[in-house]
Design a protein around this motif. Structure first.
Motif, PDB file in Angstrom:
ATOM      1  N   ALA A 169      -3.818  -0.884   5.987  1.00  0.00           N
ATOM      2  CA  ALA A 169      -4.689  -2.057   6.101  1.00  0.00           C
ATOM      3  C   ALA A 169      -5.265  -2.194   7.497  1.00  0.00           C
ATOM      4  CB  ALA A 169      -3.916  -3.322   5.717  1.00  0.00           C
ATOM      5  N   ASP A 227       3.746  -2.725   5.630  1.00  0.00           N
ATOM      6  CA  ASP A 227       3.444  -2.170   4.310  1.00  0.00           C
ATOM      7  C   ASP A 227       2.717  -0.844   4.494  1.00  0.00           C
ATOM      8  OD1 ASP A 227       2.603  -1.549   1.781  1.00  0.00           O
ATOM      9  OD2 ASP A 227       1.727  -3.504   1.329  1.00  0.00           O
ATOM     10  N   LEU A 229       2.223   1.272   1.954  1.00  0.00           N
ATOM     11  CA  LEU A 229       1.854   1.782   0.631  1.00  0.00           C
ATOM     12  C   LEU A 229       0.577   1.177   0.060  1.00  0.00           C
ATOM     13  CD1 LEU A 229       5.426   1.829  -0.988  1.00  0.00           C
ATOM     14  CD2 LEU A 229       4.189   3.714   0.087  1.00  0.00           C
ATOM     15  N   SER A 230       0.461  -0.158   0.058  1.00  0.00           N
ATOM     16  CA  SER A 230      -0.580  -0.792  -0.749  1.00  0.00           C
ATOM     17  C   SER A 230      -1.958  -0.769  -0.111  1.00  0.00           C
ATOM     18  CB  SER A 230      -0.189  -2.244  -1.046  1.00  0.00           C
ATOM     19  OG  SER A 230      -0.285  -3.033   0.121  1.00  0.00           O
ATOM     20  N   GLY A 231      -2.034  -0.774   1.201  1.00  0.00           N
ATOM     21  CA  GLY A 231      -3.329  -0.906   1.856  1.00  0.00           C
ATOM     22  C   GLY A 231      -3.856  -2.320   1.850  1.00  0.00           C
ATOM     23  N   THR A 232      -3.049  -3.275   1.371  1.00  0.00           N
ATOM     24  CA  THR A 232      -3.448  -4.684   1.340  1.00  0.00           C
ATOM     25  C   THR A 232      -2.933  -5.384   2.594  1.00  0.00           C
ATOM     26  OG1 THR A 232      -3.347  -4.699  -1.069  1.00  0.00           O
ATOM     27  CG2 THR A 232      -3.300  -6.840   0.042  1.00  0.00           C
ATOM     28  N   ASP A 233      -3.793  -6.170   3.200  1.00  0.00           N
ATOM     29  CA  ASP A 233      -3.422  -6.887   4.412  1.00  0.00           C
ATOM     30  C   ASP A 233      -2.668  -8.151   4.020  1.00  0.00           C
ATOM     31  OD1 ASP A 233      -3.173  -7.657   6.982  1.00  0.00           O
ATOM     32  OD2 ASP A 233      -5.296  -7.979   7.371  1.00  0.00           O
ATOM     33  N   LEU A 234      -1.345  -8.139   4.175  1.00  0.00           N
ATOM     34  CA  LEU A 234      -0.513  -9.279   3.818  1.00  0.00           C
ATOM     35  C   LEU A 234       0.088  -9.881   5.078  1.00  0.00           C
ATOM     36  CD1 LEU A 234       1.359  -7.728   0.756  1.00  0.00           C
ATOM     37  CD2 LEU A 234      -0.606  -9.278   0.719  1.00  0.00           C
TER      38      LEU A 234
END
Length: 275
Positions: A169, A227, A229-234
């Motif tokens: 991300a 993270d 794995l997901s590439g989502t910015d959380l």
């Protein structure tokens, strides 16, 4: 020499929370902790994303909060900042001939070079990645040449890292690839760069790049999830922090202070052997 490194304060208009956190209250807590524990620091550097939306009121809150610090504060901007609004709020901060917020600062251990990696007026353009165009490269080359001629070591500060950190991300919004390659090629020409400090990631990370040690920190505001794995910015509510940096001719040491910790502090001498 001791100095304080803060990053990603993300101030909003006073009283407005961000991702469930009051960023101004967080910064005020960090400042109070620094005043109590590290008033002897030579200076403080804040590496960008001073505000979240670039509002004038947020910069006003920043100035008021930082006024309590007993040492000089050096400010950089990040992709969430608005260069124009920042310059109105902090007209004393130097800029280069092109208006970028970058300059050099002499310290007791060497020369700090502070860089502007923001394109345009970020709060309006809303580009998260970092940029370092040809004009800024030449400006930095001249500063590195000057320091080399003067025989002084250099410490670099910027908001965006010029490399990936393994978190998808953020690797998509660090210094853009072409600019990062040119930046890296420039730095490889010099051997007097002792450390690279940056922000943007909202996580504690350290390592080396082209032989240059680097470090970044938790934000004083919200954190980014680890993270791969997901590439989502959380974003998370993990502990915030600021850096306490100790520099000698032989060593650079970066401590991270969790200024919100209110748990026990246990003297091991008070523990008795059991059994």
């Amino acid at each position: 020499m001791k100095f304080i490194h803060i990053t990603d304060t993300h101030l909003t208009t006073p009283g407005r929370t961000l991702y469930g956190i009051d960023p101004l209250a967080r910064l005020q807590a960090a400042v109070a902790h620094i005043c109590a524990q590290h008033a002897d620091a030579e200076l403080c550097v804040i590496t960008g994303d001073l505000t979240h939306w670039g509002e004038a009121a947020a910069y006003g809150s920043l100035r008021e909060a930082l006024h309590a610090l007993p040492m000089p504060v050096l400010l950089l901007i990040g992709n969430h900042d608005a260069r124009g609004a920042f310059r109105v709020a902090f007209p004393e901060v130097p800029v280069d001939p092109s208006g970028f917020v970058q300059w050099t600062h002499e310290t007791s251990v060497g020369r700090f070079i502070l860089l502007d990696t923001v394109i345009g007026d970020a709060a309006q353009g809303r580009r998260s990645a970092g940029y370092f165009d040809a004009g800024r490269v030449e400006w930095l080359r001249a500063r590195l040449d000057e320091a080399q001629a003067d025989g002084v070591p250099v410490f670099l500060f910027m908001h965006h890292p010029p490399f990936g950190v393994g978190i998808p991300a953020f690797d998509d919004i660090n210094l853009v690839a072409d600019d990062a390659r040119v930046f890296g090629a420039l730095l490889r020409q010099y051997d007097h760069i002792r450390h690279l400090f940056f922000g943007h990631i909202h996580r504690p990370i350290s390592g080396s790049w082209h032989g240059i040690p680097f470090s970044t920190l938790p934000a004083t505001a919200h954190q980014s999830g680890l993270d791969f794995l997901s590439g989502t910015d959380l974003f998370t509510h993990e502990a915030p922090g600021y850096g306490v940096v100790l520099i000698t001719p032989e060593q650079v040491t970066v401590h991270i202070s969790d200024f919100t910790y209110r748990g026990p502090q246990i003297d091991p001498a008070s523990e008795r052997l059991q059994g």
